[in-house]
Every structure is written in structure tokens, then in C-alpha cells.
Scaffold this motif. Sequence first.
Motif: not given
Length: 375
Positions: A19-45
Motif C-alpha cells: 500500500f501507499d499509505l498516504p493514498l490509502l488514508a485519503a481513500l479511507l477518509v473519503l469512504m468514511g465520509i461517503g458512508l456518513a453522507t449515505l446514512y443521512s441521505a437514506s434517512n438512516g437506512s
Amino acid sequence: MRWLLRWLLDLARRLLAPFDLPLLAALLVLMGIGLATLYSASNGSLRVVLAQSTYFAVGLAGLWVAARLPLPLLRQFTPAIYAASIVPLLLVLVIGKGKYGNHWISLGVFNVQPAELAKLTLPMMLAWVFDRHRLPPRLPVLAQALAVIALPVGLILLQRDLGTAVLVLASGVIVLFLAGVSWWWFASAGIAGLGAFAFVMLAPVEWMGFLRPYQQERLLMFRNPENDPMGAGWNIIQSKIAIGGGGLAGKGWGQGTQSHLNYLPEHTTDFVFSVLAEDFGWLGVVLVLALYLFVIGRCLWIAAEARDGYGRLLAAALGLALFVYVLVNGGMVSGLLPVVGVPMPLLSYGGTAPVTLLLGFGVVMAVRAHRPVHR
């Protein structure tokens, strides 16, 4: 206990080695933000969040495998990988499903969108073609590259998926640019693009007969969505309201009104970025855009450090392709570009798109692993 600790550290070192750790870290943060936004967008589904988490897990597993592949082996099998990606593009025309055309192949538990694979395999094939010849490419090599681009783009257009076709075409054009193709080719394409834009903005509806009805509708609403605020213009108007309503710091996670009251359409897919802007405001938007820029910059740094032309072209192309994806979706939800059904990378709900994107970043990490060692 010391031997167990040493064993665990050694195991972690081996697992993280590719792994390229800086790249992996940025991708994981983006995925975490994506999941949080999807939880909100889907009304907590939780169902939506768990499904997306599963796709992310599959994508990360693919990223790990791709990152461990020796780059010479990947280069050797690139033509076979490209050819294999064309087969489902042909198959989807026969057995595919979709709202406006044949876009997905149903495999029972989940659907696969073959066009997404071309976003990865096309840059790989073009990098392979150019790596075998001197750059900048001569006309015969350029003709070969254009044929490589035309095949998947043409098949995707037959699926009536204009948005993905544009993105796949853009990923190919990026490789042409990086390979040093003469600037006047791009100038000619730019002039043609400006002419097409002027046609879209000025031509009467009667001249758009070559477009399908839903495509005409999207272009007309791009001109002026207020002409039909309760109909075809609804999507973009509500998206602008959501983005503007977030203000500086947003209304708070899960507190946005446009998605929760079902004013904003496709709020877990095409317009999820509008949900992010409403919940987290411009501060959240700037953070996400900064993460995207970091990922792109990291890919370009890896490309600059690459040992050979194939790796250099491939890493840079995959990084710059991400820029195009973000630009198109951001322009679409803010009304600066027509709505073409393009997801926001790692934020929008989807299966094949995030898996393919993460596979691509695994390939970028494989390029990094093959870089020269500085002493």
C-alpha cells in the motif's frame, strides 16, 4: 507475549507493504465520509450503508491484490484484460437492464455495470500501446490508439449511457495528452466542443431530433430549469437549494431538509454531493474537494517517480480521470453542466463504480511498488 507482538507487527508490515499509505488514508477518509453522507441521505437506512460497505470491502480487497501485482506482469496481460472487458460490453447489449437503456447485467444478488470496467481497462491499454513506441506518437500509432478508444466508447453509446461514455472517452483523451499528442489535435477538439456547447445553448428544439426525448429534456433544463420548475427542471432546482441551504457549516448531519423530505431526487446516487453540501456546508465541501485533490496529486507524484513509460502514463491517467469524474458530477449538481447521470466517486451509492475505482488505485500502488529505490 513479545513473540506474539513481533508476529503481529510482522504480519501488519507484510499486509501493508504494497500500500501507499498516504493514498490509502485519503481513500479511507473519503469512504468514511461517503458512508456518513449515505446514512443521512437514506434517512438512516443501515441496509444502504451495509451494502455500500460491502462494495467498499470488495474494492479494498481488489486494491490489495492489484497493488501486489508485479507491474511487468500487469503490462504483459494488459491486452487480454482489455479484450476481456469488451466481452461484457457486448453481452450487456443483449441481456442488459436499465432505466433508459441496457446498462447492467444482473447476477442475481447484485448487478454489474460493464461500462465502469472500461474506465480502468482503456487507460491500461492505451498506456500499453504508447509504451511500445517512441513518443510523441506518429500517425499510425495514434490511429491505433483512437481505435482502442472508439471500441468501448461506441459500445457504451449503444447502451444509451452518454454520461459514462463521456467519462470513458475523457480517460482515453487524458492518456493521449500525457503521451505528447500534438496540441493542435486538442485545439481542434476544443473548438468542436465549444461549437457543440453553442449548439446546445442556442439551437431550437426542432434541430435536436437526433437526440432521444430524455436527452433533449435534460439539455433544455440545463438551459433554463425554471421553465419547468415542477417537472423536468425539478432535479437541478432542488439540488441548488440543497447546496445553497447548507451555508458555511451546514444544517448538521442528518438535518438536511431537501433529501429527508424527498424534495431532492436520486439523493443517494447522482445528487449525493448536494446532501453533503446541505448537511456539512461549504466547510464539508472544501474538505472533500481537498481530499480529492490530494488523491490526484499523490497519483501524479507516483507517476513522476515511475520507472517506465507504461507505469508513468497509467498512474497519471488514473489520477487525472478522477479529476474529470469530480468535475462532471460537481458541475452537474450545481447546474454548470447538464445532468448526465454521473456519480460522485466514493460518495454516491453504487457497486461496480467504487469497486472499479479502488481497483484502479490498486494499480497506481503497483506502479509505486515498481518505482526505483533512491539511495
